[in-house]
Design a protein around this motif. Sequence first.
Motif, short mmCIF file in Angstrom:
data_model
loop_
_atom_site.label_atom_id
_atom_site.label_comp_id
_atom_site.label_asym_id
_atom_site.label_seq_id
_atom_site.Cartn_x
_atom_site.Cartn_y
_atom_site.Cartn_z
N PHE A 1 -7.93 -9.52 -6.71
CA PHE A 1 -7.69 -8.89 -8.00
C PHE A 1 -8.50 -7.61 -8.15
O PHE A 1 -7.97 -6.59 -8.61
N ALA A 2 -9.74 -7.67 -7.74
CA ALA A 2 -10.58 -6.47 -7.87
C ALA A 2 -9.97 -5.32 -7.09
O ALA A 2 -9.87 -4.19 -7.58
N PHE A 3 -9.54 -5.62 -5.88
CA PHE A 3 -8.92 -4.57 -5.07
C PHE A 3 -7.66 -4.03 -5.75
O PHE A 3 -7.43 -2.82 -5.81
N SER A 4 -6.81 -4.95 -6.25
CA SER A 4 -5.55 -4.49 -6.84
C SER A 4 -5.81 -3.64 -8.08
O SER A 4 -5.17 -2.60 -8.27
N MET A 5 -6.74 -4.08 -8.92
CA MET A 5 -7.00 -3.33 -10.14
C MET A 5 -7.57 -1.96 -9.81
O MET A 5 -7.17 -0.95 -10.39
N MET A 6 -8.46 -1.90 -8.83
CA MET A 6 -9.00 -0.60 -8.46
C MET A 6 -7.93 0.28 -7.86
O MET A 6 -7.88 1.49 -8.12
N LEU B 1 -16.02 0.29 -14.97
CA LEU B 1 -15.82 -0.88 -15.83
C LEU B 1 -15.30 -2.06 -15.03
O LEU B 1 -15.82 -3.17 -15.14
N VAL B 2 -14.28 -1.79 -14.22
CA VAL B 2 -13.68 -2.87 -13.43
C VAL B 2 -14.73 -3.47 -12.50
O VAL B 2 -14.89 -4.69 -12.40
N ALA B 3 -15.44 -2.61 -11.79
CA ALA B 3 -16.42 -3.11 -10.82
C ALA B 3 -17.52 -3.90 -11.51
O ALA B 3 -17.93 -4.97 -11.05
N LEU B 4 -17.98 -3.39 -12.63
CA LEU B 4 -19.07 -4.06 -13.34
C LEU B 4 -18.64 -5.44 -13.83
O LEU B 4 -19.31 -6.45 -13.57
N VAL B 5 -17.54 -5.45 -14.57
CA VAL B 5 -17.12 -6.73 -15.14
C VAL B 5 -16.75 -7.71 -14.03
O VAL B 5 -17.05 -8.91 -14.11
N PHE C 1 2.72 1.16 -9.02
CA PHE C 1 3.60 0.02 -9.24
C PHE C 1 3.25 -1.14 -8.33
O PHE C 1 3.29 -2.30 -8.73
N ILE C 2 2.93 -0.81 -7.09
CA ILE C 2 2.57 -1.88 -6.15
C ILE C 2 1.33 -2.61 -6.66
O ILE C 2 1.30 -3.85 -6.71
N CYS C 3 0.33 -1.88 -7.03
CA CYS C 3 -0.88 -2.52 -7.53
C CYS C 3 -0.62 -3.22 -8.86
O CYS C 3 -1.22 -4.26 -9.17
N TRP C 4 0.26 -2.66 -9.65
CA TRP C 4 0.66 -3.30 -10.93
C TRP C 4 1.18 -4.71 -10.66
O TRP C 4 0.79 -5.68 -11.29
N GLU C 5 2.09 -4.80 -9.70
CA GLU C 5 2.65 -6.10 -9.37
C GLU C 5 1.61 -7.02 -8.75
O GLU C 5 1.59 -8.23 -9.01
N LEU C 6 0.74 -6.45 -7.91
CA LEU C 6 -0.31 -7.26 -7.29
C LEU C 6 -1.23 -7.85 -8.34
O LEU C 6 -1.63 -9.01 -8.26
N VAL C 7 -1.55 -7.04 -9.32
CA VAL C 7 -2.41 -7.51 -10.41
C VAL C 7 -1.73 -8.65 -11.15
O VAL C 7 -2.35 -9.65 -11.49
N ALA D 1 -11.34 -5.32 -0.91
CA ALA D 1 -10.27 -5.59 0.05
C ALA D 1 -10.84 -6.28 1.27
O ALA D 1 -10.27 -7.26 1.78
N GLY D 2 -11.98 -5.76 1.72
CA GLY D 2 -12.63 -6.38 2.87
C GLY D 2 -13.01 -7.82 2.57
O GLY D 2 -12.82 -8.72 3.39
N SER D 3 -13.56 -8.04 1.37
CA SER D 3 -13.96 -9.40 1.01
C SER D 3 -12.76 -10.33 1.00
O SER D 3 -12.81 -11.46 1.50
N PHE D 4 -11.65 -9.85 0.41
CA PHE D 4 -10.46 -10.70 0.37
C PHE D 4 -9.97 -11.03 1.77
O PHE D 4 -9.63 -12.18 2.08
N LEU D 5 -9.89 -10.00 2.64
CA LEU D 5 -9.40 -10.25 3.99
C LEU D 5 -10.29 -11.25 4.71
O LEU D 5 -9.80 -12.16 5.38
N LEU D 6 -11.58 -11.07 4.53
CA LEU D 6 -12.52 -11.99 5.18
C LEU D 6 -12.27 -13.42 4.74
O LEU D 6 -12.17 -14.34 5.55
#
Lengths: 164, 623, 99
Positions: free
Chosen positions: B129-134, B95-99, B146-152, B16-21
């Motif tokens: 995407f990483a933030f939303s999936m996590m 898994l998400v973080a690694l991939v 649901f919010i993250c579902w839509e964000l993804v 999230a921080g990376s995206f905001l930056l």
Amino acid sequence: MTLEPLAFWALSALLVGSALAVVLTKNLFHSVLYLALALTGTAGIFLALEAEFLAAVQLLLYAGGVVTIVVFAIVVTERLVGERITQTSRQIVNGVIISGGVLIGVLTFLARAPLPAARPPLPGDVTRAIGQALLSRFVLPFELLAVLFLAALLGATYFARPDD
Amino acid sequence: MTDSAQFALYCLLLPAGSFLLLAVMAPLRRSGRPAGFISIVFSAAAFGWAGRAWLASSREVFQPPLLWEWIPAEAGPLATVGVLADADSTIMLVLVALVSFLVQVYSLGYLAQEPAPGLGRYYAYQSLFAFSMMGLVLAPNFVQLFICWELVGLCSYLLIGYWYQKPEAARAAVKAFWTTKAGDVGLLIGIVLLWQRTGTFDFLELLMQVDAGTLPLEGLGLVTFCIYLGAVGKSAQFPLHVWLPDAMEGPTPVSALIHAATMVTAGVYLLKRLDWLFALTPDVLALVGWVGAFTALLAATLGCVQSDIKRVLAYSTVSQLGYMMAAIGAGFASAGFLHLLTHGLFKALLFLGAGAVIHAVGSNDIFQMGGLRRSMPQTTIVFLVGTLSLAGIPLFGGFFSKEEILGAVWAGGLTGPFAMLVLAAFLTAFYMFRVVFIAFFGAPAAEGHGGHAGAGHGGVHLHDAPPSMTLPLWLLAILSVGVGLFFTVHHPEPEFAAPGWLTPLAIAVAGGGILLAWLTYHRRAVDAERLAAVFGLVREAALAKFWLDDFFEAVYRGGLLAFSRAVGWMDRYLVDGIVNVLSAWTLVLGDRLRRIQSGQPQDYVYGVAFGLLLLLVLIQWPR
Amino acid sequence: MPLHAYLTLAATLFAIGLFGVVTRRNTIGILLGIELMLNAVNINLVAFARFNGDPTGMVFTVFTICITVAEVAVGLALVILIFRIRRTVIADHLDLLRG
């Protein structure tokens, strides 16, 4: 006073007859003369109602003045046109309906209204009363009348002036 | 708060921080490679915290969720946000973080030719995407889920349409969005229905209600079916699977991350999360199982006729998702979840390997490749590792989880789906090795084409990819083999009793598929054309994707256009018509009324006289 | 004669005057009809004044007569003016107010 009903009926017949003549005659000049006759009949009605002053005023102003003015106007317009001004009536049926309706309406209203049948005795000199009322209670309209006359005089003179 | 929740929170906040930056500081984003480095560093740190979170959660006994109140209300908050870090969510987090990390490193090499602002935009989307999936994985309640579902879904749209100047990419992005949206509507309805019955969005509270038996059961089937619809869209089950093959228009790393390992698995993850809820509605579970198995078989047949390497992998993903769903439908969600994890590893590996090939050859078409094992040895090895995992050969990662699924489906009593899954396994091995034999073995294809499929080297000099791309490949390959070896040594207790003939059957089926592929495409002992002619009708249908796309287009476009035309007609003739009629009447009425104004004064006198008459009548009326 | 005899007479005159106003084509003829109506009003006023014993009605009649005279003067002046401009005294032709 058996004279009074007789006078009333005679004068009424004269009035209604001359009024009908006014509105039905083809010749305008004849209409004016019939009007003069009707105005005189009205003066007679005033006399029957013991308003002598008004009868005199009616004769002087109406039958004298107004009729004269109208005659002059007819003459002026007729001369400008150069021919006898005749007239026909329009939509007589409608007119009859409307005026008949108004007449019937007023008469039915009158039939139900409680009106005094007999005259009370005369309250002194009527003319004197009129004069006193004119100059005391109704002095303002009286004076305003003078202004009105002035305005009418000026207006009529202005409108009817010759073209320059 | 527990350690696992704390570490998971750090892991969540880093992308999230990376995206905001990157989103806020436009000059940084437009610089391209530095933006990529920042994103990679953040995702590496996120992976570190994810690992720690997983280790912590395996130590703890009970992990309460970490919650913050979001929408306050009188009887407790209406919605909360937070982190629910238990065993399932933390392993998924890993898994998400690694991939995500590996894909971002890989993208540096794959998208090296991209203009810098575009590259920065890409990394911003990756971080989002990483933030939303996590956030989805760690969601403690339906609202955040649901919010993250839509964000993804949004990120998928953005990343599929990364090369938005290409019309096919733009169309594919919209198609993905719309198709998953159809499922999302179902999910939303299901969430609201569930809230209406139980009064809560929170997973733990719902679990407590189920354990206490206080959850109202009537109509629950409708609720779970609606929730399942969301998974149908997101996890590409039949009939909403049509978006996944088209989503291959996006860059290959995106396909590896989103359409193999993480986003499409969100549906499976959701059903795994709610398996205690779905256990109350066995009919819906049976439907899940049947649809899953049918999807697996359908996609496997479609995979056999594709010539685009990424499409083959896409259909293979759809097929494997069907496997996972079938296991869940049989009632053994942990088997499906295990396959999710292993599949994430080797499918990402396969996609990234395919990306290396595409990067080198300059085309997606396998018939324009050939004999790549000589010019790209590293890629060949890792691709083989992935393929063997996918086919389900022992010692490799996919074997054990695939066998678990077959056993689960058999133990759950779904014999029809079981047969479909076995046949699909045969086909899976067949079409994957078809690709291997055509692309990596045999004679090289005709020279002299240097097309472009991301960044063009193309043409004569084919070589292995740069280290930024090969290192993630090797890492994933080692992990796949490692997981396979781990499970071979530490065979955990299954929840069900698998029949003894299952393991030999699985191996035989996989081996048979490989054999057929070898005979047809390598030895040329079996003529491919004759083989295709045997399945003539099926092949025709498969080439036309079973006319599903055409059907959807007809229904959607035709229906929508017809509806629009109907509404337009109504607007023009009914709504406008009413207004126009009123105005016309007004005009006509006004026209008639103006005749009263004749201009002749005597007519006005008539009016006066008439009014007078009326007055007289009115006065006399109340007698 | 009772009061309502005089009032009936006045009403009749009024109706005849109204008939004249709406029927005559010549503008001056319309004015004559108006004269009749005013006359009827005067008869009404004087009759009420006499039967109520109050000379106010007669004072009112004086005013009415005077105003009528002024009105006739100005009205006829206007008729002459219109005649000069439009060359007609027929009311049907004076329809500039037509909607």
